[in-house]
Design a protein around this motif. Sequence first.
Motif, PDB file in Angstrom:
ATOM      1  N   ASP A  45     -42.983 -15.017 -21.409  1.00  0.00           N
ATOM      2  CA  ASP A  45     -43.330 -14.275 -22.614  1.00  0.00           C
ATOM      3  C   ASP A  45     -43.275 -12.765 -22.366  1.00  0.00           C
ATOM      4  O   ASP A  45     -42.701 -12.022 -23.157  1.00  0.00           O
ATOM      5  N   HIS A  46     -43.841 -12.317 -21.267  1.00  0.00           N
ATOM      6  CA  HIS A  46     -43.833 -10.887 -20.947  1.00  0.00           C
ATOM      7  C   HIS A  46     -42.416 -10.371 -20.712  1.00  0.00           C
ATOM      8  O   HIS A  46     -42.064  -9.285 -21.178  1.00  0.00           O
ATOM      9  N   LEU A  47     -41.624 -11.138 -19.989  1.00  0.00           N
ATOM     10  CA  LEU A  47     -40.265 -10.696 -19.676  1.00  0.00           C
ATOM     11  C   LEU A  47     -39.376 -10.669 -20.918  1.00  0.00           C
ATOM     12  O   LEU A  47     -38.623  -9.721 -21.131  1.00  0.00           O
ATOM     13  N   LEU A  48     -39.469 -11.707 -21.737  1.00  0.00           N
ATOM     14  CA  LEU A  48     -38.602 -11.794 -22.907  1.00  0.00           C
ATOM     15  C   LEU A  48     -38.992 -10.818 -24.016  1.00  0.00           C
ATOM     16  O   LEU A  48     -38.135 -10.386 -24.791  1.00  0.00           O
ATOM     17  N   ASN A  49     -40.256 -10.490 -24.100  1.00  0.00           N
ATOM     18  CA  ASN A  49     -40.724  -9.645 -25.200  1.00  0.00           C
ATOM     19  C   ASN A  49     -40.826  -8.167 -24.851  1.00  0.00           C
ATOM     20  O   ASN A  49     -41.279  -7.378 -25.685  1.00  0.00           O
ATOM     21  N   LEU A  50     -40.407  -7.770 -23.681  1.00  0.00           N
ATOM     22  CA  LEU A  50     -40.581  -6.382 -23.251  1.00  0.00           C
ATOM     23  C   LEU A  50     -39.958  -5.395 -24.239  1.00  0.00           C
ATOM     24  O   LEU A  50     -40.638  -4.465 -24.694  1.00  0.00           O
ATOM     25  N   ASP A  51     -38.700  -5.574 -24.590  1.00  0.00           N
ATOM     26  CA  ASP A  51     -38.033  -4.629 -25.495  1.00  0.00           C
ATOM     27  C   ASP A  51     -38.743  -4.545 -26.846  1.00  0.00           C
ATOM     28  O   ASP A  51     -38.998  -3.463 -27.362  1.00  0.00           O
ATOM     29  N   LYS A  52     -39.057  -5.718 -27.396  1.00  0.00           N
ATOM     30  CA  LYS A  52     -39.730  -5.766 -28.696  1.00  0.00           C
ATOM     31  C   LYS A  52     -41.108  -5.090 -28.610  1.00  0.00           C
ATOM     32  O   LYS A  52     -41.489  -4.316 -29.493  1.00  0.00           O
ATOM     33  N   ASP A  53     -41.842  -5.367 -27.540  1.00  0.00           N
ATOM     34  CA  ASP A  53     -43.169  -4.777 -27.375  1.00  0.00           C
ATOM     35  C   ASP A  53     -43.097  -3.260 -27.218  1.00  0.00           C
ATOM     36  O   ASP A  53     -43.937  -2.534 -27.754  1.00  0.00           O
ATOM     37  N   LEU A  54     -42.082  -2.790 -26.492  1.00  0.00           N
ATOM     38  CA  LEU A  54     -41.915  -1.341 -26.350  1.00  0.00           C
ATOM     39  C   LEU A  54     -41.594  -0.690 -27.691  1.00  0.00           C
ATOM     40  O   LEU A  54     -42.154   0.354 -28.028  1.00  0.00           O
ATOM     41  N   GLU A  55     -40.702  -1.320 -28.459  1.00  0.00           N
ATOM     42  CA  GLU A  55     -40.328  -0.779 -29.769  1.00  0.00           C
ATOM     43  C   GLU A  55     -41.522  -0.692 -30.711  1.00  0.00           C
ATOM     44  O   GLU A  55     -41.672   0.278 -31.449  1.00  0.00           O
ATOM     45  N   LYS A  56     -42.362  -1.710 -30.691  1.00  0.00           N
ATOM     46  CA  LYS A  56     -43.490  -1.780 -31.621  1.00  0.00           C
ATOM     47  C   LYS A  56     -44.779  -1.212 -31.028  1.00  0.00           C
ATOM     48  O   LYS A  56     -45.830  -1.307 -31.646  1.00  0.00           O
ATOM     49  N   ASN A  57     -44.673  -0.664 -29.808  1.00  0.00           N
ATOM     50  CA  ASN A  57     -45.830  -0.100 -29.116  1.00  0.00           C
ATOM     51  C   ASN A  57     -46.955  -1.140 -28.976  1.00  0.00           C
ATOM     52  O   ASN A  57     -48.125  -0.845 -29.191  1.00  0.00           O
ATOM     53  N   GLN A  58     -46.556  -2.364 -28.622  1.00  0.00           N
ATOM     54  CA  GLN A  58     -47.501  -3.453 -28.436  1.00  0.00           C
ATOM     55  C   GLN A  58     -47.757  -3.669 -26.943  1.00  0.00           C
ATOM     56  O   GLN A  58     -46.969  -3.263 -26.091  1.00  0.00           O
ATOM     57  N   TYR A  59     -48.859  -4.365 -26.662  1.00  0.00           N
ATOM     58  CA  TYR A  59     -49.237  -4.623 -25.273  1.00  0.00           C
ATOM     59  C   TYR A  59     -48.201  -5.494 -24.563  1.00  0.00           C
ATOM     60  O   TYR A  59     -47.732  -6.489 -25.107  1.00  0.00           O
ATOM     61  N   ASN A  60     -47.872  -5.099 -23.372  1.00  0.00           N
ATOM     62  CA  ASN A  60     -47.077  -5.902 -22.454  1.00  0.00           C
ATOM     63  C   ASN A  60     -47.452  -5.411 -21.060  1.00  0.00           C
ATOM     64  O   ASN A  60     -47.397  -4.212 -20.806  1.00  0.00           O
ATOM     65  N   PRO A  61     -47.857  -6.303 -20.161  1.00  0.00           N
ATOM     66  CA  PRO A  61     -48.313  -5.849 -18.841  1.00  0.00           C
ATOM     67  C   PRO A  61     -47.252  -5.104 -18.042  1.00  0.00           C
ATOM     68  O   PRO A  61     -47.583  -4.333 -17.146  1.00  0.00           O
ATOM     69  N   ILE A  62     -45.999  -5.318 -18.386  1.00  0.00           N
ATOM     70  CA  ILE A  62     -44.934  -4.611 -17.674  1.00  0.00           C
ATOM     71  C   ILE A  62     -45.001  -3.114 -17.965  1.00  0.00           C
ATOM     72  O   ILE A  62     -44.783  -2.296 -17.082  1.00  0.00           O
ATOM     73  N   SER A  63     -45.317  -2.780 -19.201  1.00  0.00           N
ATOM     74  CA  SER A  63     -45.335  -1.372 -19.600  1.00  0.00           C
ATOM     75  C   SER A  63     -46.749  -0.817 -19.765  1.00  0.00           C
ATOM     76  O   SER A  63     -46.916   0.318 -20.193  1.00  0.00           O
ATOM     77  N   GLU A  64     -47.741  -1.619 -19.397  1.00  0.00           N
ATOM     78  CA  GLU A  64     -49.133  -1.199 -19.561  1.00  0.00           C
ATOM     79  C   GLU A  64     -49.410   0.117 -18.831  1.00  0.00           C
ATOM     80  O   GLU A  64     -49.027   0.295 -17.679  1.00  0.00           O
ATOM     81  N   ASN A  65     -50.045   1.034 -19.503  1.00  0.00           N
ATOM     82  CA  ASN A  65     -50.492   2.317 -18.948  1.00  0.00           C
ATOM     83  C   ASN A  65     -49.375   3.229 -18.471  1.00  0.00           C
ATOM     84  O   ASN A  65     -49.620   4.104 -17.644  1.00  0.00           O
ATOM     85  N   THR A  66     -48.157   3.018 -18.923  1.00  0.00           N
ATOM     86  CA  THR A  66     -47.080   3.919 -18.505  1.00  0.00           C
ATOM     87  C   THR A  66     -45.984   3.994 -19.567  1.00  0.00           C
ATOM     88  O   THR A  66     -45.738   3.035 -20.275  1.00  0.00           O
TER      89      THR A  66
END
Length: 107
Positions: A45-66
């Motif tokens: 879930d984290h790997l597949l949703n990274l782009d979408k989460d970044l676009e929507k400024n949603q939580y994803n542990p990959i991009s958390e706090n950075t």
Amino acid sequence: MKKQSALLSKALVLELSLDSFIPEAHLKCLLELFHHASILINLTDHLLNLDKDLEKNQYNPISENTKDTNEIVKNYYELKQEFSFHIEESLKTLKFIEKYEISNSTF
């Protein structure tokens, strides 16, 4: 979250095992398989949703706090390594289950 998912999947297997006779060795294999499967689902879930989460400024542990691209790439590859580890462990467990014909109709 992935630790809670793994604990939940183990608890479900244990609960299901109460309604059937499952030898302890078989139960340990099933617990191991469900443990790794739940972590894989979470990581996927984290790997597949990274782009979408970044676009929507949603939580994803990959991009958390950075917002640093290098840090996000580093986190992404660390998560992919963890994913690969759990794939390998799941495959080992499945091969063991197949070799020793471990199965139960409850599962």
